[in-house]
Design an enzyme around this catalytic site. Structure first.
Site, PDB file in Angstrom:
ATOM      1  N   HIS A 149      45.418  37.793  33.581  1.00  0.00           N
ATOM      2  CA  HIS A 149      44.409  38.429  34.428  1.00  0.00           C
ATOM      3  C   HIS A 149      44.674  38.410  35.916  1.00  0.00           C
ATOM      4  CE1 HIS A 149      42.155  35.467  36.673  1.00  0.00           C
ATOM      5  NE2 HIS A 149      40.975  35.798  36.288  1.00  0.00           N
ATOM      6  N   LEU A 152      34.619  37.044  37.782  1.00  0.00           N
ATOM      7  CA  LEU A 152      35.750  37.173  36.857  1.00  0.00           C
ATOM      8  C   LEU A 152      36.988  37.616  37.625  1.00  0.00           C
ATOM      9  CD1 LEU A 152      34.109  39.123  33.888  1.00  0.00           C
ATOM     10  CD2 LEU A 152      34.182  36.676  34.296  1.00  0.00           C
ATOM     11  N   THR A 153      36.830  37.708  38.910  1.00  0.00           N
ATOM     12  CA  THR A 153      37.775  38.389  39.769  1.00  0.00           C
ATOM     13  C   THR A 153      39.222  38.060  39.471  1.00  0.00           C
ATOM     14  OG1 THR A 153      36.085  38.230  41.408  1.00  0.00           O
ATOM     15  CG2 THR A 153      38.234  38.868  42.151  1.00  0.00           C
ATOM     16  N   CYS A 154      39.977  39.119  39.306  1.00  0.00           N
ATOM     17  CA  CYS A 154      41.347  38.941  38.842  1.00  0.00           C
ATOM     18  C   CYS A 154      42.366  39.371  39.885  1.00  0.00           C
ATOM     19  CB  CYS A 154      41.570  39.752  37.585  1.00  0.00           C
ATOM     20  SG  CYS A 154      40.239  39.590  36.424  1.00  0.00           S
ATOM     21  N   ILE A 155      42.019  39.282  41.132  1.00  0.00           N
ATOM     22  CA  ILE A 155      42.993  39.678  42.144  1.00  0.00           C
ATOM     23  C   ILE A 155      43.828  38.479  42.541  1.00  0.00           C
ATOM     24  CG2 ILE A 155      41.703  41.633  43.004  1.00  0.00           C
ATOM     25  CD1 ILE A 155      40.654  39.686  45.160  1.00  0.00           C
TER      26      ILE A 155
END
Lengths: 653, 241
Positions: A334, A475-478
């Site tokens: 992710h 959930l941030t996937c950066i």
């Protein structure tokens, strides 16, 4: 690329560079000259060099080339007919002499030029009617537009008049680093630059900024703005934890948290995508331990009474959950970049979104079905599995008989009558897996929340207390360094800073997503703009995490706010790697949150996220912009010295 | 009322002033795509009226099966000698046909376009020329539009037309000799070989370089993910007039 006549007039003192090949005998007009705003890029690319002795735009307009000249050549006297000597400035361009300060002085020799904001001496074409040099003469206030003006006289009138810098002997209420509010443009006869600001400030005059003049006048007359705490304050009760261990039953007693190790089995059954769940405890002295990429850092908090943002919340102090993940093939999941490696090297301990140095970390490592690590369902399953474990602790914490170590109460105070400020936090919303969960049932939880992507990324308003009470689960996937974790929102420094600021009315936090589809980006930006227009704001700060395609939304959001005449400050990671590819004229007051020496997304968790120092600069820059005091334009390249200079000013304030 | 302020603050992040983003993602492999090439570099058929070099917003149809020997340049903004040697240096039609024949791309648009962007009237390009070219290419079923500028103003005109194509639902890229201008004008995708104005698509009579620039640029249409991306290409050609 050639310029318009207006642009050429604005750049009379810039070097004159031919945009295209031009032949002998060409009479030079603005259409033959390159736009000076891109000189730096052209020079960086090696496409242009500007030797000493080159002529300016003002020098060459109307002159004739005496030879063929190639594109992107800086013009020199030897290339012009009769141009061996640089023409006198007064001969340039229809008499519009570069730098009009002299002209103004000539028009009104007796009057010291009022230093009105926005009059750049280099503008060349700026002019204004010099006021008569009469101390105590009329005060002229120009307001572009005005909303909701309420003026009550006469109670504060003498005091108000006494505050005007125009009155001889009156003390201007402005020091270099502290001033009062102003908007629009004011010119005060006989006043010095600083007093020019303060006179407008004391009147509270503002159309564009929209300050309530009633409040300003009231303040001058010694009346207080109306301050109203929220009906239901939020109380955080912190329970001290000295020891965390795995055992047979979850319990919390005498500072020891015991977590039922069988909870991993329960977590495993939460989704068919979850293939394995492991849990261990990492104490502060054991940080040099390998970890998979850190997906999130979460507090352990539970509502004891009331809804999110009000009532009482119990929180474990010095304990955080750390979610890490892999897929069945061993691929880190992710992330746009990942931070697997030794924990002590891969997290910026102490940042709002990271563990603190003395935190005990409960690590939950989730293995999910292969090839789902970059699909929405995979990371969501991992977060859900982890939340199963956290929920069991919440249940115990909610029922605890232990005494809290300390409490903090947040009042969501509204200061009606003061300048209205909101915080806009851009969150991800691309490819669905870059998602955030809004207002889960329990603080920083998963269950019951609305997914930003499912909401269409449209703006959603939260109160400051809802944000600080775990209203966002990330959930941030950066990239790890620039992402805002769940704990970041729980401790968001800008929310704390603005909520505590007694000079403004902090009305709330708008969360807005960054959609994947360009058309949706426009839609979301326009929805934000409509909100801003309806909120009668006096100022806004826009933040974004990550960099790249979300900067399109970021620029759009700032334009949607600035375009409605609301002063706005942008906060982002940019530095070297994240240089903006889009921009607009409203992005003139920006805060850089990079903390990497080279300016890169360095894959150290939370390294380049907003910390209290960044918040203090953003806060000061916004209020300065709201007061109409100019913010100097950014240098073309990222400069730590600029950041340090601003920080020094913020620290003084 | 009091606001704590400071004099001497400076913005910390440089923001270029660009037009709003336009973006059409590519949804099929190159081998299935129909490609059009357009240029602002003043290319037209020898039998057609030449452009007005003082500024001209009209455009010329160029059939994609025409021999390149029947094409020429009319442009006053740069040295024409490279295009006079090989029109593929600005409008690489021979290379495009080779890429089609080898299956690297699916097909070529039947009609492509040349215009002379130098000194171009921005409003006319934005309101008339750009939409007209975009509509024609879209009607031909074009998926990807590749373009070259020429001089500085040509790059501006090229990007205006490119953006019209992107808005009409085609993925576009500009092969830019002046990438800063392309970027500032709001080009959705930019490839940047080290080439001079006048040989924007590569060295004349150097098919290998021209092919490589085209292939790399087409591949970038596949790989670029967001508006404003720029990639410098590792090909260098200098000419001394």
């Amino acid at each position: 690329m050639s310029m318009s006549k207006e642009k050429a007039m604005a750049y009379l003192n810039e070097p004159a560079v031919l945009c295209c090949q031009r032949g002998k005998g060409t009479v030079i007009s603005e259409a033959d000259l390159e736009d000076p705003t891109i000189f730096a890029d052209l020079q960086d690319s090696g496409l242009l060099s500007i030797p000493d002795g080159s002529l300016t735009v003002g020098d060459v307009l109307g002159m004739t080339l005496n030879a063929d000249v190639e594109a992107l050549t800086a013009l020199r006297p030897s290339m012009l007919e009769g141009g061996a000597a640089k023409p006198a400035p007064s001969a340039a361009a229809g008499g519009a002499a570069p730098g009009s300060v002299t002209a103004c002085g000539a028009a009104a020799p007796a009057a010291p030029a009022p230093a009105t904001p926005g009059f750049g001496a280099a503008a060349g074409t700026a002019h204004f009617d010099a006021p008569p040099a009469l101390p105590g003469g009329p005060v002229t206030i120009h307001v572009d537009s005005l909303q909701g003006l309420d003026i009550s006289f006469p109670a504060g009138w003498p005091a108000l008049y006494g505050l005007c810098g125009a009155v001889p002997g009156a003390e201007a209420p402005v020091a270099a680093a502290s001033g009062t509010a102003a908007g629009g443009a004011a010119s005060v006869p006989g006043a010095s630059g600083a007093a020019g600001f303060s006179a407008a400030s004391a009147l509270g005059a503002s159309g564009a900024a929209g300050f309530s003049a009633a409040a300003a006048l009231g303040a001058a007359a010694g009346l207080a703005a109306h301050t109203a705490p929220a009906a239901n304050p939020l109380t955080h009760k912190y329970y001290s934890v000295q020891n965390v261990k795995l055992g047979k039953k979850t319990s919390f007693s005498s500072g020891t948290l015991t977590i039922d190790s069988a909870l991993t089995e329960k977590a495993l059954s939460s989704s068919p995508l979850v293939k394995q769940v492991e849990m261990d405890i990492i104490t502060p002295e054991k940080r040099h331990i390998f970890t998979n990429t850190i997906m999130d850092i979460m507090p352990v908090a539970v509502k004891c009474s009331g809804k999110t943002g009000e009532g009482t919340t119990a929180i474990l102090d010095r304990v955080v959950f750390c979610l890490t993940g892999l897929d069945e093939k061993g691929v880190q999941i992710h992330e746009f970049g990942s931070c697997e490696g030794y924990l002590d090297e891969k997290a910026a301990f102490g940042r709002p979104g990271a563990p603190d140095d003395d935190d005990i970390i409960v690590r939950v490592n989730v293995t999910i079905q292969e090839n789902t690590g970059m699909e929405r369902r995979g990371p969501l399953a991992a977060h859900t599995a982890c939340d199963v474990i956290v929920q069991s602790i919440r249940d115990v914490l909610k029922a605890t008989d232990e005494a809290p170590a300390f409490t903090k109460t947040y009042h969501d105070t509204r200061r009606r009558g003061l300048p209205r400020v909101c915080l806009v936090k851009e969150i991800m919303g691309q490819g669905a897996m870059h998602d955030n969960i809004l207002l889960p049932n329990e603080p920083a939880g998963v269950i019951g929340g609305q997914k930003n992507v499912d909401l269409g990324n449209v703006p959603v308003m939260l109160t400051p207390n809802e944000v600080l009470d775990g209203g966002i689960h990330a959930l941030t996937c950066i990239g790890p360094a620039t992402k805002e974790t769940t704990r970041h929102y729980f401790r968001e420094p800008l929310v704390h800073a603005l909520a505590a600021d007694e000079e403004i009315d902090f009305i709330g936090v708008i969360f807005v997503g960054s959609p994947q589809v360009n058309d949706e980006k426009m839609y979301v930006t326009e929805r934000l703009g409509s909100w801003i227009g309806s909120l009668d704001l006096d100022g806004a700060i826009v933040t974004t995490e990550g960099f790249g395609n979300n900067h399109i939304d970021f620029a759009g959001h700032i334009a949607a706010i600035g375009g409605r005449n609301v002063p706005v400050v942008g906060v982002t990671f940019s530095a070297y790697q994240g240089q903006l590819v889009v921009g607009n004229e409203y992005m003139d007051a920006m805060i850089e949150i990079n903390k990497d020496a080279g300016g890169f997304e360095n894959e150290v968790l939370a390294c380049s996220s907003i910390c209290p120092e960044d918040a203090s600069r953003a806060q000061l820059m916004l209020k300065t912009k709201m007061a109409g005091i100019p913010i100097a334009p950014a240098e073309r390249k990222w400069s730590q010295a600029v950041i340090d200079g601003n920080q020094w000013l913020a620290d003084q304030a | 009322m009091k606001l704590t302020t400071a004099t001497g603050l400076k913005s910390e992040v440089f923001a270029p002033v660009t037009p709003p983003p336009v973006w059409t993602p590519l949804k099929k492999p190159l081998s299935e795509c129909k490609i059009a090439f357009i240029t602002a570099g003043g290319i037209h058929q020898k039998k057609q009226d030449p452009f007005n070099t003082a500024g001209d917003y009209s455009y010329r149809e160029i059939p994609s099966d025409i021999p390149t020997s029947e094409l020429m340049v009319t442009h006053g903004g740069f040295d024409n000698s490279d295009i006079n040697k090989d029109v593929n240096a600005m409008f690489p039609l021979d290379r495009l046909r080779e890429l089609r024949d080898e299956g690297f791309i699916g097909s070529l648009a039947g009609t492509m376009y040349g215009f002379m962007g130098g000194g171009g009237n921005v409003d006319k390009f934005r309101e008339e020329t750009g939409p007209a070219i975009a509509a024609s290419l879209k009607a031909q079923g074009v998926d990807i539009v590749v373009c070259t500028g020429g001089c500085g103003t040509c790059h501006r005109s090229a990007v205006i037309v490119e953006r019209a194509c992107e808005e009409a639902g085609m993925s576009t890229i500009i092969i830019a000799a002046l990438p800063p201008i392309a970027r500032q004008q709001g080009a959705p995708r930019i490839s940047a070989p080290h080439v001079p104005i006048g040989s924007n698509a590569g060295e004349p009579n150097n098919p290998a370089m021209q092919t490589a620039i085209l292939k790399d640029s087409l591949n970038l249409v596949v790989s670029m993910q967001h508006f404003g991306e720029m990639q410098v290409l590792p090909y260098e050609y200098r000419h001394n007039v």
